[in-house]
Design a protein around this motif. Structure first.
Motif, PDB file in Angstrom:
ATOM      1  N   ASN A 198      20.235  66.211  52.842  1.00  0.00           N
ATOM      2  CA  ASN A 198      18.880  66.534  53.306  1.00  0.00           C
ATOM      3  C   ASN A 198      17.793  65.764  52.551  1.00  0.00           C
ATOM      4  N   LEU A 199      18.181  65.038  51.537  1.00  0.00           N
ATOM      5  CA  LEU A 199      17.194  64.385  50.660  1.00  0.00           C
ATOM      6  C   LEU A 199      16.779  63.043  51.258  1.00  0.00           C
ATOM      7  N   ARG A 200      15.941  63.093  52.256  1.00  0.00           N
ATOM      8  CA  ARG A 200      15.549  61.901  52.995  1.00  0.00           C
ATOM      9  C   ARG A 200      14.755  60.906  52.139  1.00  0.00           C
ATOM     10  N   THR A 201      14.181  61.357  51.024  1.00  0.00           N
ATOM     11  CA  THR A 201      13.380  60.467  50.171  1.00  0.00           C
ATOM     12  C   THR A 201      14.206  59.853  49.040  1.00  0.00           C
ATOM     13  N   LEU A 202      15.499  60.179  48.968  1.00  0.00           N
ATOM     14  CA  LEU A 202      16.321  59.776  47.835  1.00  0.00           C
ATOM     15  C   LEU A 202      16.570  58.261  47.851  1.00  0.00           C
ATOM     16  N   LEU A 203      16.293  57.615  46.705  1.00  0.00           N
ATOM     17  CA  LEU A 203      16.527  56.182  46.534  1.00  0.00           C
ATOM     18  C   LEU A 203      17.792  55.899  45.749  1.00  0.00           C
ATOM     19  N   LEU A 204      18.086  56.740  44.737  1.00  0.00           N
ATOM     20  CA  LEU A 204      19.225  56.502  43.855  1.00  0.00           C
ATOM     21  C   LEU A 204      19.961  57.802  43.632  1.00  0.00           C
ATOM     22  N   LEU A 205      21.280  57.780  43.837  1.00  0.00           N
ATOM     23  CA  LEU A 205      22.148  58.924  43.549  1.00  0.00           C
ATOM     24  C   LEU A 205      23.270  58.444  42.641  1.00  0.00           C
ATOM     25  N   ASP A 206      23.373  59.074  41.463  1.00  0.00           N
ATOM     26  CA  ASP A 206      24.406  58.698  40.502  1.00  0.00           C
ATOM     27  C   ASP A 206      25.090  59.963  39.997  1.00  0.00           C
ATOM     28  N   VAL A 207      26.372  60.131  40.388  1.00  0.00           N
ATOM     29  CA  VAL A 207      27.168  61.250  39.891  1.00  0.00           C
ATOM     30  C   VAL A 207      28.445  60.723  39.227  1.00  0.00           C
ATOM     31  N   GLY A 208      28.398  59.487  38.737  1.00  0.00           N
ATOM     32  CA  GLY A 208      29.579  58.861  38.156  1.00  0.00           C
ATOM     33  C   GLY A 208      30.062  59.549  36.889  1.00  0.00           C
ATOM     34  N   SER A 209      31.351  59.297  36.570  1.00  0.00           N
ATOM     35  CA  SER A 209      31.977  59.793  35.340  1.00  0.00           C
ATOM     36  C   SER A 209      31.903  61.308  35.218  1.00  0.00           C
ATOM     37  N   ASN A 210      32.364  61.990  36.241  1.00  0.00           N
ATOM     38  CA  ASN A 210      32.529  63.439  36.212  1.00  0.00           C
ATOM     39  C   ASN A 210      33.950  63.768  36.671  1.00  0.00           C
ATOM     40  N   GLU A 211      34.162  64.983  37.130  1.00  0.00           N
ATOM     41  CA  GLU A 211      35.478  65.414  37.626  1.00  0.00           C
ATOM     42  C   GLU A 211      35.356  65.872  39.080  1.00  0.00           C
ATOM     43  N   LEU A 212      34.493  65.211  39.836  1.00  0.00           N
ATOM     44  CA  LEU A 212      34.227  65.614  41.215  1.00  0.00           C
ATOM     45  C   LEU A 212      35.378  65.192  42.136  1.00  0.00           C
ATOM     46  N   THR A 213      35.588  66.007  43.155  1.00  0.00           N
ATOM     47  CA  THR A 213      36.715  65.793  44.077  1.00  0.00           C
ATOM     48  C   THR A 213      36.229  65.788  45.525  1.00  0.00           C
ATOM     49  N   SER A 214      37.220  65.733  46.443  1.00  0.00           N
ATOM     50  CA  SER A 214      36.971  65.789  47.882  1.00  0.00           C
ATOM     51  C   SER A 214      36.384  64.476  48.385  1.00  0.00           C
ATOM     52  N   VAL A 215      35.746  64.538  49.542  1.00  0.00           N
ATOM     53  CA  VAL A 215      35.270  63.341  50.228  1.00  0.00           C
ATOM     54  C   VAL A 215      33.755  63.257  50.158  1.00  0.00           C
ATOM     55  N   ILE A 216      33.253  62.104  50.617  1.00  0.00           N
ATOM     56  CA  ILE A 216      31.797  61.957  50.721  1.00  0.00           C
ATOM     57  C   ILE A 216      31.349  62.749  51.947  1.00  0.00           C
ATOM     58  N   PRO A 217      30.418  63.691  51.786  1.00  0.00           N
ATOM     59  CA  PRO A 217      30.000  64.513  52.933  1.00  0.00           C
ATOM     60  C   PRO A 217      29.438  63.658  54.062  1.00  0.00           C
ATOM     61  N   SER A 218      29.717  64.070  55.256  1.00  0.00           N
ATOM     62  CA  SER A 218      29.210  63.340  56.431  1.00  0.00           C
ATOM     63  C   SER A 218      27.697  63.374  56.513  1.00  0.00           C
ATOM     64  N   SER A 219      27.080  64.383  55.856  1.00  0.00           N
ATOM     65  CA  SER A 219      25.620  64.506  55.869  1.00  0.00           C
ATOM     66  C   SER A 219      24.949  63.336  55.162  1.00  0.00           C
ATOM     67  N   PHE A 220      25.730  62.580  54.394  1.00  0.00           N
ATOM     68  CA  PHE A 220      25.148  61.439  53.680  1.00  0.00           C
ATOM     69  C   PHE A 220      24.657  60.356  54.648  1.00  0.00           C
ATOM     70  N   ALA A 221      25.096  60.470  55.878  1.00  0.00           N
ATOM     71  CA  ALA A 221      24.625  59.512  56.883  1.00  0.00           C
ATOM     72  C   ALA A 221      23.128  59.634  57.096  1.00  0.00           C
TER      73      ALA A 221
END
Length: 816
Positions: free
Chosen positions: A645-668
Motif C-alpha cells: 500500500n506504500l505508493r510513495t515508497l522509494l527504497l525498501l531494505d529488509v536484507g540480512s534477516n530471517e524472513l521467509t515465504s514469497v514476495i507478496p503480489s501486492s508489491f506490484a
C-alpha cells in the motif's frame, strides 16, 4: 591582603591596599610641613620646602651649604620619640574601639590612623640630612623597615629572602621584612658610591617611593630576618656613627609598630566586610578582585534571583561551578554588577536592558540570570582542564552575544563563517530557520531573537553539563561535537528550553550519555534531535513520555550511539515526525505496532539493531513513507501484504534477516519503488511481480532461494544506471532479452545460479560495465565464476555503500 600573585599578574591592587596607599600618601590631608626648625641653641636649622608626600615627588631638599649640621639634639629626639609612641598608642586604641563599626565608617575613618608614616617620613628626612652634614658617605637607610631584593627575589611580587653576602649597605640593627612587594626595580638596589649631595637626593627619592608605594602586608607573610654582621663599612666609625645607629634602631622599631597597627586595621576591616569569620578564608579568594560596592548586598540579591534554578546551598559552596559562577557575577562581571548595584530599593527590581530577547524580555533579572548560567556552563566544563580556546567567554564588559570566535570547518555546509561559542540572531519579527540571518553582538540597537550554543569545534569541554543550562529559555540551538571528555547525561532541565529548535550531539566521548530527558519530547518548538556517532553505550530512551500534542519534532536521529532497551511505543505520539533514524544501536525486542501511527514519517531506519519478532503490518499505514530500512536484525516471518500500500515508497531494505515465504503480489502496486534490497534471507518462489515495478533501478536479492526465470520485461522502462545482484539463488532459463538492448545496465552479478548453457547474449557482454556470470552460462564473458568458491564466485556488490547509506537521515538527497 593588598597584593596577591593573581593581582600582580592583573596589575591590580585590592581595595584595602588602595585605601592604605592613599592614606600613606595623603595622611588625612597631606603630610606636609612648611619648615622643621631646631630651636636648640647653637644647632643648625633644616628647612623642608613644601614637600607633599602624596604628590609627584617634586619637592627639593636644601643643601648643607647654608646649614652645616642638622643633627637633632638628644632632647629633640626624645621629644619626637615620645610623640611617635603616643601616636602608636592612639592607633591601637583606635583599632580596638572601632573594630566593629560598619564598613563605610571604617573606610572613612581609616584614613586618619596612618599619620605615624608622616612622622617616619620626617624622621627619615632628618636622618638623611644628618648623614649628609656629618660627612657620612654611607647610603642612608629609610627608617621603619627596609625591603631588600636579594638573590631569591622572584620578580613576581614576592621577596623570598635576604642573603647576608649582598653588597647592600644596611644600617646596623636594621630589620628586613619579607612580604609581598611590587615588581623588582633596579633603582631599589643601592650599590653605588655616591657623593654627599647625590646621596641626599637618593635618600629623598627612596623615602618618596616608600610612601608612594605603601602597602599592607599579610601578617602571615612578615618575619624578621637577622642581618649578619660583616664588620664596619669603610669610612664609618666614631661617636657620630654610634648615635646614628642608636637613633636608627628605635626608628626601625617604631616603623615596625606602625606596620603592625596597619595590619591589625586591615584584618579588622576585612572581617567587617566579609561578615562571619568562618567564611573569610573561602570568600577572600573570590572577593579579592571585586569591583567596588557592597559585595554582600550584591551576593544576597543575586542569590535570591538564582535560587529558583540553583539550590542556595550550592550557591554558597564556592567549590562548585555554581558557586564560582555567582561570585564571578557579583565580583567581576561589570554588566551584572551595574544592574545589581542599581536595584530599585522599594521594589527590588533591576534596571531593564536596552531591548533584551523576544522570549525572556528586557528585564535586568533575565540578563543577569543568562550570564550566570553561561558562567556556570563555563566552570562546569573546565573541571579538569581549561578550554583550548576561551572564545571570549566571561568577558565582563561585553554582552554575552559576543562570547564567540569565528572558525572554519570543512563539514560546515554554510561556508567558512562559523561563530563558535555564543552567538545571537536579530529579531526581525518573522520566524526564520535560515542560518544567514544577521548576528548581533548586543541588544543596544535591536531586540534579539535567540542565542545559539555552537561548540562544534574541539576546545576540550570536560565534565558534566550543568542543570542550569536547561534554563536558557532564549537558546535556539545547542551543538556539541568531538568533545571526548564530556561526561554524564543530558540535564533533565532541558525540558524548560522553550526556544530550543535544534539539539546536535556528534562524536562525543565514551562517558557522555544517559537517558534522554523526557522534557525534550514535550518542547513545542523543538524540530531536530541529532545524536550521532557518540562513543559511549550509556544512551537510552525513557520508558514513557506524555508527548505534548503541539510538539513539533520532525527529525529524531539517534544513529550509531549504542542505545539500548526497547523502542518505546510513545514515539508514535510524535505526529509530526518525518525522520526516525535509529540505526546501528543495540535496540532489542519487537518493533512496536504503534509505529504505524506516524502519519508524517518519510524516513524510517531501524537497521543494525537486535530487533526480533515480525514486521508489523501497521507499517503499511504510513501514507508518506519514502525510505523504509529494517536490515541487519533478527526479524522473522513474512513480508506483510500491507507493504504494497506504500505508493510513495522509494527504497525498501529488509536484507540480512530471517524472513521467509514469497514476495507478496501486492508489491506490484509499488510503482514509485526504485531500490529493492531483500538479500540474505530465506525467500523463495518466483520474482514475476518485479516486472510491474516500472521505476526499479537497483535490485539486490542475492543469497535467497528464489527460482524460475527472471521476467523478460524487468527494467524495460527504467531510467538511470541499473544495478542487479541476483547471485546465489536457483534461477533458471536465460537472461531477459531486454538486457541486450539496455545501454544503462551498469552492473550485473548472477553467478551461482542454474541458468541455461550460454544464457548470456553477446550484446549483454558488450553493454554491461561489470558482469559476473557462471562460466557455463556466459561464453562471451572475459572472466567468470567456474563454480568454485572464492574470487568472483563470492564477489558481492556493495550496493548500500553505492546508495550512500552513510548519509543517514539525509539519505534521500544522497541516492543516485
Amino acid at each position: 591582603m593588598a597584593w596577591t600573585m593573581d593581582d600582580k599578574k592583573e596589575g591590580k591592587k585590592s581595595s584595602s591596599a588602595d585605601n592604605y596607599s592613599a592614606n600613606a600618601a595623603a595622611g588625612s590631608g597631606s603630610c606636609s610641613g612648611s619648615s622643621l626648625e631646631e630651636d636648640a641653641a647653637g644647632e643648625q636649622k633644616l628647612e623642608l620646602e613644601e614637600w607633599s608626600v602624596g604628590g609627584s615627588g617634586g619637592g627639593k631638599l636644601k643643601t648643607p651649604e647654608d646649614e652645616r649640621d642638622v643633627k637633632a639634639t638628644s632632647s629633640d629626639v626624645s621629644e619626637e620619640k615620645k610623640q611617635d609612641e603616643s601616636n602608636i598608642k592612639g592607633t591601637s586604641a583606635y583599632v580596638h574601639e572601632h573594630k566593629n563599626l560598619d564598613v563605610q565608617q571604617n573606610n572613612n575613618e581609616a584614613n586618619s590612623i596612618v599619620t605615624p608614616q608622616c612622622n617616619n617620613a620626617n624622621a627619615a628626612q632628618e636622618d638623611d640630612d644628618s648623614a649628609v652634614h656629618s660627612g657620612d658617605s654611607r647610603p642612608a637607610v629609610s627608617p621603619g623597615m627596609m625591603f631588600i631584593a636579594g638573590p631569591g627575589y622572584t620578580g613576581m611580587g614576592i621577596f623570598s629572602g635576604y642573603s647576608s653576602d649582598q653588597d647592600d649597605d644596611i644600617e646596623e640593627g636594621g630589620v628586613i621584612l619579607e612580604g609581598f612587594l611590587p615588581e623588582d626595580d633596579p633603582s631599589r638596589r643601592r650599590r653605588r658610591q655616591i657623593t654627599n649631595n647625590s646621596h641626599a637626593e637618593s635618600t629623598r627619592e627612596r623615602v618618596q617611593r616608600l610612601i608612594d608605594n605603601a602597602i599592607t602586608l599579610d601578617d602571615t607573610a612578615v618575619r624578621p630576618i637577622p642581618i649578619e654582621e660583616d664588620g664596619d663599612d669603610e669610612g664609618t666609625g666614631g661617636d657620630d656613627d654610634e648615635e646614628d645607629k642608636s637613633e636608627m634602631s628605635w626608628l626601625l622599631t617604631l616603623g615596625m609598630l606602625v606596620m603592625v597597627a596597619c595590619i591589625m586595621l586591615a584584618i579588622i576591616l576585612s572581617l567587617t566586610l566579609r561578615g562571619e569569620p568562618e567564611n573569610v578564608a573561602s570568600q577572600d579568594t573570590m572577593t579579592v578582585n571585586c569591583l567596588p560596592g557592597d559585595v554582600d548586598a550584591r551576593f544576597a540579591s543575586a542569590k535570591s534571583i538564582f535560587a529558583s534554578i540553583t539550590s542556595p546551598d550550592i550557591l554558597d559552596d564556592e567549590s562548585t561551578p555554581q558557586g564560582k559562577a555567582i561570585w564571578w557575577t557579583v565580583c567581576s562581571d561589570s554588566i551584572s554588577v551595574q544592574l545589581l548595584d542599581n536595584q530599585d530599593s522599594s521594589t527590588g527590581i533591576l534596571p531593564k536592558q536596552k531591548h533584551g530577547f523576544r522570549l525572556s524580555g528586557d528585564s535586568g533579572e533575565a540578563h543577569v540570570t543568562r550570564r550566570y548560567i553561561l558562567a556556570t556552563f563555563f566552570y562546569s566544563t573546565t573541571q579538569d582542564s581549561p578550554w583550548l580556546d576561551s572564545l571570549n567567554f566571561l568577558s565582563p564588559d561585553h554582552h554575552e552575544c559576543s562570547w564567540h570566535k569565528n572558525y572554519t570547518r570543512k563539514n560546515f555546509p554554510f561556508g567558512d563563517f562559523d561563530p563558535v561559542g555564543v552567538h545571537c540572531t536579530i529579531d526581525t519579527g518573522v520566524t526564520s530557520t535560515s542560518f544567514t540571518d544577521g548576528f548581533l553582538l548586543d541588544d543596544e540597537e535591536y531586540p534579539l531573537r535567540e542565542l545559539d550554543l555552537n561548540f562544534r569545534v574541539d576546545i576540550n569541554l570536560n565534565g558534566q553539563l550543568p542543570l542550569e543550562i536547561g534554563y536558557l529559555v532564549d537558546c535556539k540551538s545547542i551543538g556539541l561535537e568531538t568533545h571526548t571528555r564530556l561526561t554524564g547525561p543530558l540535564p533533565e532541565t532541558m525540558g524548560n528550553m522553550a526556544s530550543l529548535y535544534s539539539l546536535s550531539l556528534i562524536l562525543n566521548g565514551p562517558d557522555f550519555g544517559g537517558e534522554l530527558p523526557r522534557g525534550l519530547f514535550q518542547l513545542r518548538n523543538l524540530r531536530n534531535i541529532n545524536l550521532i556517532l557518540n562513543m559511549g553505550d550509556k544512551w537510552s530512551l525513557p520508558d514513557s513520555v506524555q508527548v505534548d500534542e503541539d510538539a513539533q519534532l520532525e527529525q529524531l536521529d539517534l544513529s550509531r550511539n549504542g542505545f539500548t532497551g526497547n523502542i518505546p511505543s510513545w514515539i508514535a505520539q510524535l505526529s509530526r515526525l518525518q525522520t526516525l533514524e535509529l540505526s546501528h544501536n543495540k535496540f532489542q525486542g519487537a518493533i512496536p505496532e504503534e509505529i504505524g501511527n506516524l502519519s508524517s514519517i518519510k524516513h524510517l531506519n531501524l537497521m543494525g539493531n537486535n530487533l526480533t519478532g515480525t514486521i508489523p503490518s501497521s507499517l503499511g499505514q504510513l501514507p508518506a513513507i519514502e525510505i523504509l530500512i529494517l536490515a541487519n536484525n533478527d526479524l522473522q516471518g513474512e513480508l506483510p501484504d500491507s507493504i504494497g500500500n506504500l505508493r510513495t515508497l522509494l527504497l525498501l531494505d529488509v536484507g540480512s534477516n530471517e524472513l521467509t515465504s514469497v514476495i507478496p503480489s501486492s508489491f506490484a502496486n509499488l510503482e514509485s519503488l526504485r531500490y529493492l534490497l531483500l538479500d540474505s534471507n530465506k525467500f523463495n518462489g518466483t520474482v514475476d511481480v518485479l516486472e510491474s515495478m516500472k521505476n526499479l533501478t537497483v535490485l539486490l536479492i542475492r543469497s535467497n532461494s528464489f527460482s524460475g526465470a527472471l521476467p523478460d520485461g524487468i527494467f524495460s522502462e527504467s531510467s538511470g544506471n541499473i544495478v542487479v545482484d541476483v547471485g546465489v539463488n536457483k534461477f533458471t532459463g536465460e537472461l531477459p532479452s531486454s538486457f541486450a538492448n539496455m545501454s544503462n545496465l551498469d552492473s550485473l552479478f548472477a553467478a551461482k545460479n542454474s541458468f541455461a548453457h550460454n544464457a548470456t547474449r553477446p550484446a549483454v557482454c558488450d553493454n554491461t560495465t561489470f558482469l559476473v556470470m557462471d562460466c557455463d552460462a556466459c561464453e562471451c564473458c572475459e572472466v567468470c565464476c567456474d563454480g568454485g568458491n572464492g574470487g568472483l564466485c563470492d564477489f558481492k556488490l556493495d550496493v548500500r555503500t553505492m546508495l550512500r547509506y552513510d548519509c543517514g537521515s539525509w539519505l534521500k538527497s544522497c541516492l543516485p
